[in-house]
Design a protein around this motif. Structure first.
Motif, short mmCIF file in Angstrom:
data_model
loop_
_atom_site.label_atom_id
_atom_site.label_comp_id
_atom_site.label_asym_id
_atom_site.label_seq_id
_atom_site.Cartn_x
_atom_site.Cartn_y
_atom_site.Cartn_z
N LEU A 7 0.84 -1.20 0.00
CA LEU A 7 0.00 0.00 0.00
C LEU A 7 0.88 1.25 0.00
O LEU A 7 1.24 1.76 1.06
CB LEU A 7 -0.87 0.04 1.25
CG LEU A 7 -2.10 -0.82 1.30
CD1 LEU A 7 -2.67 -0.89 2.69
CD2 LEU A 7 -3.13 -0.31 0.35
N SER A 20 -7.91 3.10 0.21
CA SER A 20 -6.90 2.07 -0.05
C SER A 20 -6.89 1.04 1.08
O SER A 20 -6.80 -0.17 0.83
CB SER A 20 -5.51 2.70 -0.18
OG SER A 20 -5.44 3.55 -1.28
N ALA A 23 -9.90 -1.23 0.79
CA ALA A 23 -9.68 -2.20 -0.29
C ALA A 23 -8.74 -3.31 0.18
O ALA A 23 -8.97 -4.49 -0.11
CB ALA A 23 -9.12 -1.51 -1.53
N CYS A 101 -0.12 -8.01 -4.84
CA CYS A 101 -1.11 -6.97 -5.10
C CYS A 101 -0.60 -5.62 -4.60
O CYS A 101 -0.12 -5.52 -3.47
CB CYS A 101 -2.43 -7.31 -4.42
SG CYS A 101 -3.73 -6.10 -4.71
N ILE A 103 -1.98 -1.78 -4.02
CA ILE A 103 -3.19 -0.97 -3.96
C ILE A 103 -2.75 0.47 -3.75
O ILE A 103 -2.12 0.78 -2.74
CB ILE A 103 -4.12 -1.40 -2.81
CG1 ILE A 103 -4.53 -2.86 -2.98
CG2 ILE A 103 -5.34 -0.49 -2.74
CD1 ILE A 103 -5.29 -3.43 -1.80
N HIS A 132 -4.49 -2.48 -7.96
CA HIS A 132 -5.80 -1.90 -7.77
C HIS A 132 -5.60 -0.41 -7.55
O HIS A 132 -4.92 0.00 -6.62
CB HIS A 132 -6.51 -2.52 -6.56
CG HIS A 132 -6.89 -3.94 -6.77
ND1 HIS A 132 -8.12 -4.31 -7.25
CD2 HIS A 132 -6.19 -5.07 -6.60
CE1 HIS A 132 -8.16 -5.62 -7.35
NE2 HIS A 132 -7.01 -6.10 -6.99
#
Length: 135
Positions: A7, A20, A23, A101, A103, A132
């Protein structure tokens, strides 16, 4: 569900860190590792010669405090503070730490972003993992 989430955060009004985090909570596996990262943009050498060393140290300490405060809103998360080009640092961290991932919050692109590209756009184009983007 993702097991290793990155993040990247900015401390301004244009990027929605709370979104964020929401998510990340939604997309994270039960035992997911979440890392909250802030990248200090490098200051050109010609500019650092005009800034007192104490001011740079104070600014870094303030950012460290804000990063800790922000990361504490997501229990169990880790913090990473680095410096350099934001897109490069995010992508390099993702590659070397097996992030599955990323984000990140993005602002609405302005005229200048079409010529130089925003950090989010660079991360999306070059990421080795899912990205994302929160608007």
């Amino acid at each position: 569900m993702y097991k290793n989430i990155l993040l990247p955060v900015l401390f301004d009004e244009e990027h929605d860190t709370a979104a964020s985090f929401r998510a990340a909570k939604t997309l994270a596996d039960d035992d997911a590792k979440v890392t909250v990262m802030h990248v200090l943009e490098a200051i050109p050498v010609y500019a650092t010669s005009h800034v007192l060393a104490e001011a740079l140290i104070t600014a870094r300490e303030e950012v460290e405090g804000r990063l800790e405060e922000t990361a504490n809103k997501l229990p169990g998360s880790q913090r990473v503070l680095t410096s350099g080009n934001a897109a490069h640092e995010i992508l390099e961290y993702a590659k070397t730490h097996d992030v599955d991932c990323i984000i990140l919050a993005s602002h609405r692109p302005g005229f200048g972003d079409y010529f130089i590209g925003s950090t989010a756009a660079r991360v999306v184009r070059h990421s080795p993992s899912a990205v994302h983007v929160i608007r």
